[in-house]
Design a protein around this motif. Structure first.
Motif, PDB file in Angstrom:
ATOM      1  N   ILE A  26      -1.972  -4.832  -1.198  1.00  0.00           N
ATOM      2  CA  ILE A  26      -1.679  -4.762   0.230  1.00  0.00           C
ATOM      3  C   ILE A  26      -2.240  -3.445   0.757  1.00  0.00           C
ATOM      4  O   ILE A  26      -2.268  -2.438   0.053  1.00  0.00           O
ATOM      5  CB  ILE A  26      -0.162  -4.837   0.525  1.00  0.00           C
ATOM      6  N   GLN A  27      -2.683  -3.475   1.989  1.00  0.00           N
ATOM      7  CA  GLN A  27      -3.214  -2.259   2.589  1.00  0.00           C
ATOM      8  C   GLN A  27      -2.069  -1.335   2.986  1.00  0.00           C
ATOM      9  O   GLN A  27      -1.031  -1.787   3.488  1.00  0.00           O
ATOM     10  CB  GLN A  27      -4.071  -2.583   3.814  1.00  0.00           C
ATOM     11  N   ILE A  28      -2.241  -0.054   2.742  1.00  0.00           N
ATOM     12  CA  ILE A  28      -1.212   0.929   3.058  1.00  0.00           C
ATOM     13  C   ILE A  28      -1.848   2.106   3.797  1.00  0.00           C
ATOM     14  O   ILE A  28      -3.078   2.247   3.831  1.00  0.00           O
ATOM     15  CB  ILE A  28      -0.488   1.429   1.789  1.00  0.00           C
ATOM     16  N   SER A  29      -1.000   2.955   4.360  1.00  0.00           N
ATOM     17  CA  SER A  29      -1.505   4.123   5.092  1.00  0.00           C
ATOM     18  C   SER A  29      -1.069   5.438   4.480  1.00  0.00           C
ATOM     19  O   SER A  29      -1.587   6.497   4.829  1.00  0.00           O
ATOM     20  CB  SER A  29      -1.038   4.077   6.554  1.00  0.00           C
ATOM     21  N   ASP A  30      -0.130   5.395   3.537  1.00  0.00           N
ATOM     22  CA  ASP A  30       0.393   6.613   2.930  1.00  0.00           C
ATOM     23  C   ASP A  30       0.576   6.375   1.435  1.00  0.00           C
ATOM     24  O   ASP A  30       1.325   5.481   1.035  1.00  0.00           O
ATOM     25  CB  ASP A  30       1.730   6.996   3.574  1.00  0.00           C
ATOM     26  N   SER A  31      -0.112   7.147   0.617  1.00  0.00           N
ATOM     27  CA  SER A  31      -0.038   6.945  -0.831  1.00  0.00           C
ATOM     28  C   SER A  31       1.155   7.648  -1.458  1.00  0.00           C
ATOM     29  O   SER A  31       1.457   7.439  -2.631  1.00  0.00           O
ATOM     30  CB  SER A  31      -1.324   7.463  -1.487  1.00  0.00           C
ATOM     31  N   LEU A  32       1.836   8.497  -0.714  1.00  0.00           N
ATOM     32  CA  LEU A  32       2.905   9.301  -1.291  1.00  0.00           C
ATOM     33  C   LEU A  32       4.296   8.714  -1.090  1.00  0.00           C
ATOM     34  O   LEU A  32       5.230   9.043  -1.808  1.00  0.00           O
ATOM     35  CB  LEU A  32       2.861  10.720  -0.697  1.00  0.00           C
ATOM     36  N   ARG A  33       4.457   7.860  -0.086  1.00  0.00           N
ATOM     37  CA  ARG A  33       5.778   7.302   0.201  1.00  0.00           C
ATOM     38  C   ARG A  33       5.750   5.789   0.110  1.00  0.00           C
ATOM     39  O   ARG A  33       4.867   5.138   0.672  1.00  0.00           O
ATOM     40  CB  ARG A  33       6.234   7.706   1.598  1.00  0.00           C
ATOM     41  N   MET A  34       6.715   5.228  -0.582  1.00  0.00           N
ATOM     42  CA  MET A  34       6.850   3.783  -0.700  1.00  0.00           C
ATOM     43  C   MET A  34       7.784   3.284   0.402  1.00  0.00           C
ATOM     44  O   MET A  34       8.968   3.632   0.418  1.00  0.00           O
ATOM     45  CB  MET A  34       7.427   3.410  -2.070  1.00  0.00           C
ATOM     46  N   ASN A  35       7.262   2.476   1.322  1.00  0.00           N
ATOM     47  CA  ASN A  35       8.130   1.906   2.356  1.00  0.00           C
ATOM     48  C   ASN A  35       8.689   0.571   1.871  1.00  0.00           C
ATOM     49  O   ASN A  35       8.403   0.114   0.759  1.00  0.00           O
ATOM     50  CB  ASN A  35       7.392   1.772   3.687  1.00  0.00           C
ATOM     51  N   SER A  36       9.471  -0.073   2.709  1.00  0.00           N
ATOM     52  CA  SER A  36      10.148  -1.310   2.300  1.00  0.00           C
ATOM     53  C   SER A  36       9.158  -2.426   1.995  1.00  0.00           C
ATOM     54  O   SER A  36       9.376  -3.228   1.078  1.00  0.00           O
ATOM     55  CB  SER A  36      11.121  -1.757   3.396  1.00  0.00           C
ATOM     56  N   GLU A  37       8.049  -2.481   2.732  1.00  0.00           N
ATOM     57  CA  GLU A  37       7.038  -3.511   2.480  1.00  0.00           C
ATOM     58  C   GLU A  37       6.413  -3.315   1.100  1.00  0.00           C
ATOM     59  O   GLU A  37       6.208  -4.287   0.354  1.00  0.00           O
ATOM     60  CB  GLU A  37       5.954  -3.468   3.556  1.00  0.00           C
ATOM     61  N   GLN A  38       6.111  -2.083   0.748  1.00  0.00           N
ATOM     62  CA  GLN A  38       5.497  -1.805  -0.539  1.00  0.00           C
ATOM     63  C   GLN A  38       6.471  -2.066  -1.696  1.00  0.00           C
ATOM     64  O   GLN A  38       6.079  -2.618  -2.734  1.00  0.00           O
ATOM     65  CB  GLN A  38       4.995  -0.359  -0.565  1.00  0.00           C
ATOM     66  N   ILE A  39       7.718  -1.702  -1.508  1.00  0.00           N
ATOM     67  CA  ILE A  39       8.732  -1.980  -2.531  1.00  0.00           C
ATOM     68  C   ILE A  39       8.879  -3.484  -2.736  1.00  0.00           C
ATOM     69  O   ILE A  39       8.944  -3.975  -3.873  1.00  0.00           O
ATOM     70  CB  ILE A  39      10.080  -1.364  -2.135  1.00  0.00           C
ATOM     71  N   SER A  40       8.910  -4.228  -1.648  1.00  0.00           N
ATOM     72  CA  SER A  40       9.021  -5.686  -1.726  1.00  0.00           C
ATOM     73  C   SER A  40       7.816  -6.290  -2.438  1.00  0.00           C
ATOM     74  O   SER A  40       7.957  -7.193  -3.273  1.00  0.00           O
ATOM     75  CB  SER A  40       9.163  -6.270  -0.320  1.00  0.00           C
ATOM     76  N   ASP A  78     -12.574   4.368   4.500  1.00  0.00           N
ATOM     77  CA  ASP A  78     -11.282   4.930   4.907  1.00  0.00           C
ATOM     78  C   ASP A  78     -10.180   3.862   4.871  1.00  0.00           C
ATOM     79  O   ASP A  78      -9.437   3.669   5.836  1.00  0.00           O
ATOM     80  CB  ASP A  78     -11.381   5.558   6.301  1.00  0.00           C
ATOM     81  N   ILE A  79     -10.096   3.159   3.745  1.00  0.00           N
ATOM     82  CA  ILE A  79      -9.080   2.129   3.530  1.00  0.00           C
ATOM     83  C   ILE A  79      -8.339   2.456   2.239  1.00  0.00           C
ATOM     84  O   ILE A  79      -8.931   2.950   1.269  1.00  0.00           O
ATOM     85  CB  ILE A  79      -9.725   0.725   3.434  1.00  0.00           C
ATOM     86  N   MET A  80      -7.055   2.155   2.201  1.00  0.00           N
ATOM     87  CA  MET A  80      -6.244   2.414   1.019  1.00  0.00           C
ATOM     88  C   MET A  80      -5.375   1.200   0.712  1.00  0.00           C
ATOM     89  O   MET A  80      -4.821   0.578   1.623  1.00  0.00           O
ATOM     90  CB  MET A  80      -5.377   3.654   1.262  1.00  0.00           C
ATOM     91  N   PHE A  81      -5.271   0.873  -0.585  1.00  0.00           N
ATOM     92  CA  PHE A  81      -4.497  -0.283  -1.012  1.00  0.00           C
ATOM     93  C   PHE A  81      -3.535   0.105  -2.136  1.00  0.00           C
ATOM     94  O   PHE A  81      -3.865   0.925  -3.002  1.00  0.00           O
ATOM     95  CB  PHE A  81      -5.405  -1.393  -1.546  1.00  0.00           C
ATOM     96  N   LEU A  82      -2.382  -0.511  -2.127  1.00  0.00           N
ATOM     97  CA  LEU A  82      -1.489  -0.533  -3.280  1.00  0.00           C
ATOM     98  C   LEU A  82      -1.837  -1.791  -4.066  1.00  0.00           C
ATOM     99  O   LEU A  82      -1.797  -2.901  -3.510  1.00  0.00           O
ATOM    100  CB  LEU A  82      -0.029  -0.556  -2.827  1.00  0.00           C
ATOM    101  N   GLU A  83      -2.197  -1.627  -5.333  1.00  0.00           N
ATOM    102  CA  GLU A  83      -2.732  -2.746  -6.106  1.00  0.00           C
ATOM    103  C   GLU A  83      -1.956  -2.951  -7.411  1.00  0.00           C
ATOM    104  O   GLU A  83      -1.511  -1.989  -8.037  1.00  0.00           O
ATOM    105  CB  GLU A  83      -4.203  -2.494  -6.450  1.00  0.00           C
TER     106      GLU A  83
END
Length: 251
Positions: free
Chosen positions: A119-133, A99-104
């Protein structure tokens, strides 16, 4: 099929996910091989005593879901189609059993090495500021230009040799869902094996594969999955691979 594989793997010593973290090999040389389920059973039987198998929450056959992103004009796909050595893949991968998800981000260079950061993420549908960075720091594309293109699902066996210098992943039950065309494909008996090493060290599996006449074969889940589910994409570079996969899936 899965029951037979699990029975064979239950004879192997196990390694935990926590212990496996020491064998992450984020910068590595990857070698891929394609085969079928019956040959895989012979490979696993011949590997006993050389490898441990990863166990996650009591499971040794783990479920994965991956979503690949690309630009409006499929630039990442076309990098591969044109045979470019330096290329990039962006994906969100969910490890179902843990039950882990990553943006790779995966980058391959012209020396054959693959570098992966995530980086580990919790939502695959929305890009937050951390993921954009994160994406701005690791890709040359505008993160806001990326579109979800292809989802694939598979079951993975992860093995590590006894001295923990290499990992072996074995993917079975691979399916594709093209988000753009809505086409779906089940690859049936196809098996994708990937050997991951820091360098050209001795590998127990290489001699086993050679003996069983399983030879190295480049394979991109994103590119092959996209080409098989979208006939409008340029795909001459993938034709031979497509024919081989079709042969396996129809047996």
């Amino acid at each position: 099929m899965q029951t037979d594989l699990v029975k064979l793997l239950e004879e192997f010593p196990t390694i935990s996910l926590k212990e496996m973290n020491s064998v992450r090999l984020m910068n590595r040389i990857d070698t891929k091989y394609l085969t079928d389920i019956e040959t895989l059973k012979r490979i696993i039987s011949s590997s006993y005593g050389e490898y441990m198998v990863q166990e996650v929450n009591g499971c040794i056959l783990s479920d994965y879901v991956t979503c690949y992103f690309d630009t409006e004009d499929y630039d990442m796909y076309l990098q591969h189609q044109r045979g470019m050595n330096n290329r990039t893949k962006v994906r969100v991968r969910r490890y179902i059993n843990s039950d882990i998800m990553f943006l790779e981000v995966k980058r391959r260079n012209n020396k054959g090495r693959t570098d992966k950061c995530r980086i580990q993420i919790s939502d695959s549908l929305r890009m937050n500021s951390e993921q954009i960075s994160f994406l701005k720091d690791n890709i040359s594309y505008n993160p806001y230009s990326l579109i979800p293109r292809l989802e694939n699902r598979f079951k993975r066996i992860t093995m590590v040799n006894m001295n923990k210098s290499e990992r072996l992943t074995i993917d079975v039950s691979i399916t594709f869902h093209n988000i753009s065309t809505q086409a779906k494909l089940d690859t049936g008996n196809l098996v994708v094996i990937e050997l991951k090493r820091n360098g050209n060290t001795e590998s127990p599996i290489k001699s086993i594969l050679k003996e069983l006449m399983v030879h190295p074969s480049g394979f991109s889940k994103y590119c092959i999955g996209a080409s098989l589910t979208d006939p409008l994409l340029k795909q001459n570079r993938f034709k031979m691979k497509q024919h081989y996969i079709e042969k396996i899936t129809t047996n």
